[in-house]
Motif scaffolding. Structure first.
Motif, PDB file in Angstrom:
ATOM      1  N   ILE A   1      -2.806   7.763   3.100  1.00 34.97           N
ATOM      2  CA  ILE A   1      -1.507   7.713   2.701  1.00 34.97           C
ATOM      3  C   ILE A   1      -0.795   8.973   2.700  1.00 34.97           C
ATOM      4  O   ILE A   1      -1.489  10.128   2.265  1.00 34.97           O
ATOM      5  N   ALA A   2       0.611   8.941   3.323  1.00 32.46           N
ATOM      6  CA  ALA A   2       1.060  10.283   3.461  1.00 32.46           C
ATOM      7  C   ALA A   2       1.413  10.913   2.037  1.00 32.46           C
ATOM      8  O   ALA A   2       1.435  10.189   1.140  1.00 32.46           O
ATOM      9  N   ASP A   3       1.502  12.075   1.999  1.00 28.28           N
ATOM     10  CA  ASP A   3       1.846  12.809   0.682  1.00 28.28           C
ATOM     11  C   ASP A   3       3.227  12.701   0.199  1.00 28.28           C
ATOM     12  O   ASP A   3       3.516  12.540  -1.077  1.00 28.28           O
ATOM     13  N   ASP A   4       4.224  12.199   1.155  1.00 25.11           N
ATOM     14  CA  ASP A   4       5.404  11.705   0.901  1.00 25.11           C
ATOM     15  C   ASP A   4       5.486  10.456  -0.047  1.00 25.11           C
ATOM     16  O   ASP A   4       6.646  10.033  -0.381  1.00 25.11           O
ATOM     17  N   ALA A   5       4.499   9.422   0.164  1.00 24.35           N
ATOM     18  CA  ALA A   5       4.608   8.224  -0.405  1.00 24.35           C
ATOM     19  C   ALA A   5       4.874   8.360  -1.910  1.00 24.35           C
ATOM     20  O   ALA A   5       4.228   9.099  -2.607  1.00 24.35           O
ATOM     21  N   ALA A   6       5.768   7.395  -2.278  1.00 22.31           N
ATOM     22  CA  ALA A   6       6.078   7.301  -3.709  1.00 22.31           C
ATOM     23  C   ALA A   6       5.073   6.692  -4.491  1.00 22.31           C
ATOM     24  O   ALA A   6       4.371   7.034  -5.628  1.00 22.31           O
ATOM     25  N   TYR A   7       4.721   5.349  -4.027  1.00 23.38           N
ATOM     26  CA  TYR A   7       3.743   4.529  -4.757  1.00 23.38           C
ATOM     27  C   TYR A   7       2.957   3.739  -3.961  1.00 23.38           C
ATOM     28  O   TYR A   7       3.384   3.571  -2.552  1.00 23.38           O
ATOM     29  N   PRO A   8       1.732   3.621  -4.137  1.00 20.35           N
ATOM     30  CA  PRO A   8       0.777   3.036  -2.910  1.00 20.35           C
ATOM     31  C   PRO A   8       1.319   1.464  -2.433  1.00 20.35           C
ATOM     32  O   PRO A   8       1.228   1.153  -1.287  1.00 20.35           O
ATOM     33  N   ASP A   9       1.912   0.723  -3.420  1.00 27.08           N
ATOM     34  CA  ASP A   9       2.130  -0.523  -2.973  1.00 27.08           C
ATOM     35  C   ASP A   9       3.383  -0.590  -2.248  1.00 27.08           C
ATOM     36  O   ASP A   9       3.372  -1.378  -0.836  1.00 27.08           O
ATOM     37  N   TRP A  10       4.502   0.232  -2.203  1.00 28.16           N
ATOM     38  CA  TRP A  10       5.288   0.354  -1.314  1.00 28.16           C
ATOM     39  C   TRP A  10       5.280   0.893   0.033  1.00 28.16           C
ATOM     40  O   TRP A  10       5.359   0.230   0.977  1.00 28.16           O
ATOM     41  N   TRP A  11       4.046   1.727  -0.110  1.00 30.63           N
ATOM     42  CA  TRP A  11       3.621   2.476   1.324  1.00 30.63           C
ATOM     43  C   TRP A  11       2.719   1.435   1.917  1.00 30.63           C
ATOM     44  O   TRP A  11       2.808   1.196   3.194  1.00 30.63           O
ATOM     45  N   ILE A  12       1.874   0.516   1.351  1.00 34.50           N
ATOM     46  CA  ILE A  12       0.970  -0.389   1.853  1.00 34.50           C
ATOM     47  C   ILE A  12       1.902  -1.547   2.585  1.00 34.50           C
ATOM     48  O   ILE A  12       1.723  -1.703   3.729  1.00 34.50           O
ATOM     49  N   ALA A  13       2.809  -1.979   1.798  1.00 36.27           N
ATOM     50  CA  ALA A  13       3.713  -2.945   2.145  1.00 36.27           C
ATOM     51  C   ALA A  13       4.626  -2.616   3.516  1.00 36.27           C
ATOM     52  O   ALA A  13       4.558  -3.455   4.463  1.00 36.27           O
ATOM     53  N   ALA A  14       5.157  -1.517   3.525  1.00 37.04           N
ATOM     54  CA  ALA A  14       5.957  -1.053   4.548  1.00 37.04           C
ATOM     55  C   ALA A  14       5.173  -0.713   5.914  1.00 37.04           C
ATOM     56  O   ALA A  14       5.579  -1.147   6.743  1.00 37.04           O
ATOM     57  N   THR A  15       3.861  -0.075   5.683  1.00 38.51           N
ATOM     58  CA  THR A  15       3.301   0.252   6.837  1.00 38.51           C
ATOM     59  C   THR A  15       2.517  -0.968   7.599  1.00 38.51           C
ATOM     60  O   THR A  15       2.300  -1.014   8.751  1.00 38.51           O
ATOM     61  N   ILE A  16       2.133  -1.867   6.693  1.00 42.75           N
ATOM     62  CA  ILE A  16       1.658  -3.168   7.013  1.00 42.75           C
ATOM     63  C   ILE A  16       2.706  -4.147   7.760  1.00 42.75           C
ATOM     64  O   ILE A  16       2.739  -4.646   8.852  1.00 42.75           O
ATOM     65  N   ALA A  17       4.094  -4.031   7.235  1.00 39.40           N
ATOM     66  CA  ALA A  17       5.238  -4.874   7.817  1.00 39.40           C
ATOM     67  C   ALA A  17       5.446  -3.980   9.201  1.00 39.40           C
ATOM     68  O   ALA A  17       6.079  -4.967   9.893  1.00 39.40           O
TER      69      ALA A  17
END
Length: 442
Positions: free
Chosen positions: A174-190
């Motif tokens: 996960i990039a250091d810029d990610a605010a929250y794990p769930d938003w990062w995971i959802a966006a990268t999977i999308a």
């Protein structure tokens, strides 16, 4: 035989709730031998180690110095050995049938990379405050290729989600810029697969007065929005070229970016230019990318122009020329349809990855591959191209080498991945690579 599910539990100073969370994972209607519970103790200073010790070898514990929620989840993802992954916050609980429902859906829908559900909101003692988080917050759900909507805001809760471990190369690290794990995971999977939802509660979300996201008070809003700024900039730089993202999505993403920046600045009593700055390198990249966007606008391609100009603003939010050109590009692109995702590739068991530019520059690479690949071998050469001209030249090269007939190796062409998650996933799935430039890009 049941697929294996990995449950990642990030824990920091929540010992009073942690046992209930772990118990709810171990109590799932799922075979114990097909379930692993990974708890990441993120440098807790309370009774967390004592709570975890009581579970013995029923769970796997990873301890690290305190690095925050994102780093704790990232460490947990590195430990996953299952076929599916689910996140469980240390202060939440699951209904017993949550994994059964989610895994059944994913098994039946191979095109879906992540499935999520509703949440029941409970208080510190477990009493129900609201039976449906979706209803209480007026959540509008979207299914399918939903990256465009996620650029403006998240509607997928990590604790209510289950996703395929095969997509981890797109997610982790996960990039250091990610605010929250769930938003990062959802966006990268999308960016690489569909997202869907199933009815019913998937998580008991606990409001207890010290929540980091949902449940935080209004007085924390400017802090939360400020925390999101680096992540929103990251999305503008890395995700807007996805072909499923429409011009309306681009407009919503930009509006959400500006609203968040202004709100964070007002809440902190600062000027927006004090909240976010750009380095000299970022300003230089912004100028270069904005010039490419302006050129696309002049050439009559407002869709490409808008995406490039958003890239430029992600690099330097204070590039005034890019902001003005973006407004024109978004208005002109408003009536255009998003091109949509490319159809899924059907490949052999062994996949070799190559860049069209490499093969066109050194045709002997393709000839050598063909000579070393036996007829009927369960293998596919996937050639990634950047432009239609490259694709046409590649087709001519294949014909010239006599590799377009019966008995020739399986060769498939695919457009270059438009986002960083898609690039990482494609590179990870390749068992070999022809040429050097694609390795550097991936």
């Amino acid at each position: 035989m049941f697929p294996k599910v990995s449950v990642v539990v990030p824990a920091y100073n929540l010992a009073r709730y942690l046992g209930r969370a772990i118990d709810s994972a171990l109590a799932q209607d799922w075979p114990a031998e097909a379930l692993e519970v990974i708890v990441v103790d993120d440098g807790s200073t309370d009774e967390t180690p004592r709570v975890l010790a009581a579970y013995g070898d029923r769970i796997r514990v990873v301890r690290q110095d305190n690095g925050g929620l994102v780093r704790a989840v990232d460490r947990g993802l590195a430990e996953v050995t299952g076929d599916y992954v689910a996140l469980l916050d240390a202060d939440d609980e699951w209904p017993t049938d949550r994994l059964t429902r989610h895994v059944a859906f994913l098994e039946a829908h191979p095109e879906v990379g992540l499935v999520h559900g509703d949440m029941t909101i409970i208080d510190a003692d477990g009493a129900v405050l609201a039976p449906s988080f979706f209803e209480a917050n007026g959540t509008q759900l979207t299914r399918g290729r939903v990256l465009g909507r996620l650029l403006a805001g998240n509607f997928v809760s990590g604790g209510a989600s289950t996703f395929r471990a095969s997509l981890l190369p797109a997610i982790h690290p996960i990039a250091d810029d990610a605010a929250y794990p769930d938003w990062w995971i959802a966006a990268t999977i999308a960016a690489v697969a569909e997202i869907d939802h199933v009815p019913g509660c998937a998580n008991l979300y606990r409001y207890h007065g010290a929540n980091m996201g949902l449940g935080s008070g209004a007085e924390d809003l400017h802090r939360i929005l400020g925390k999101e700024i680096p992540w929103r900039r990251w999305m503008l730089r890395h995700l807007v070229h996805d072909p499923t993202v429409s011009a309306a999505d681009l407009r919503a993403a930009f509006n959400s970016w500006e609203h968040g920046l202004v709100s964070a600045a007002l809440g902190a009593g600062l000027a927006p230019s004090d909240v976010v700055t750009a380095s000299a390198q970022e300003r230089e990249r912004s100028v270069e990318t904005a010039a490419a966007g302006a050129a696309a606008l002049r050439a009559g391609d407002p869709d490409r122009a808008a995406r490039l100009l958003l890239n430029a603003i992600g690099e330097d939010p204070w590039n005034g020329a890019a902001r003005l050109d973006l407004e024109i590009a978004l208005q002109q692109a408003a009536g255009l349809l998003a091109p949509g995702a490319a159809p899924a590739l059907v490949t052999g068991t062994r996949v070799t990855l190559a860049a069209a530019a490499d093969l066109l520059a050194a045709p002997d690479l393709l000839a050598t591959y063909a000579g070393e690949t036996p007829t009927g071998d369960d293998a596919t050469l996937v050639v990634v191209y950047d432009a239609v001209d490259e694709l046409n030249s590649l087709a001519a090269l294949v014909e010239q080498l006599g590799l377009d007939g019966h008995g020739s190796p399986d060769i498939a062409a695919a457009p270059a991945p438009a986002t960083q998650p898609a690039q990482r996933l494609l590179a990870a799935r390749a068992t070999a690579t022809l040429g050097a430039s694609l390795l550097a890009a991936a």
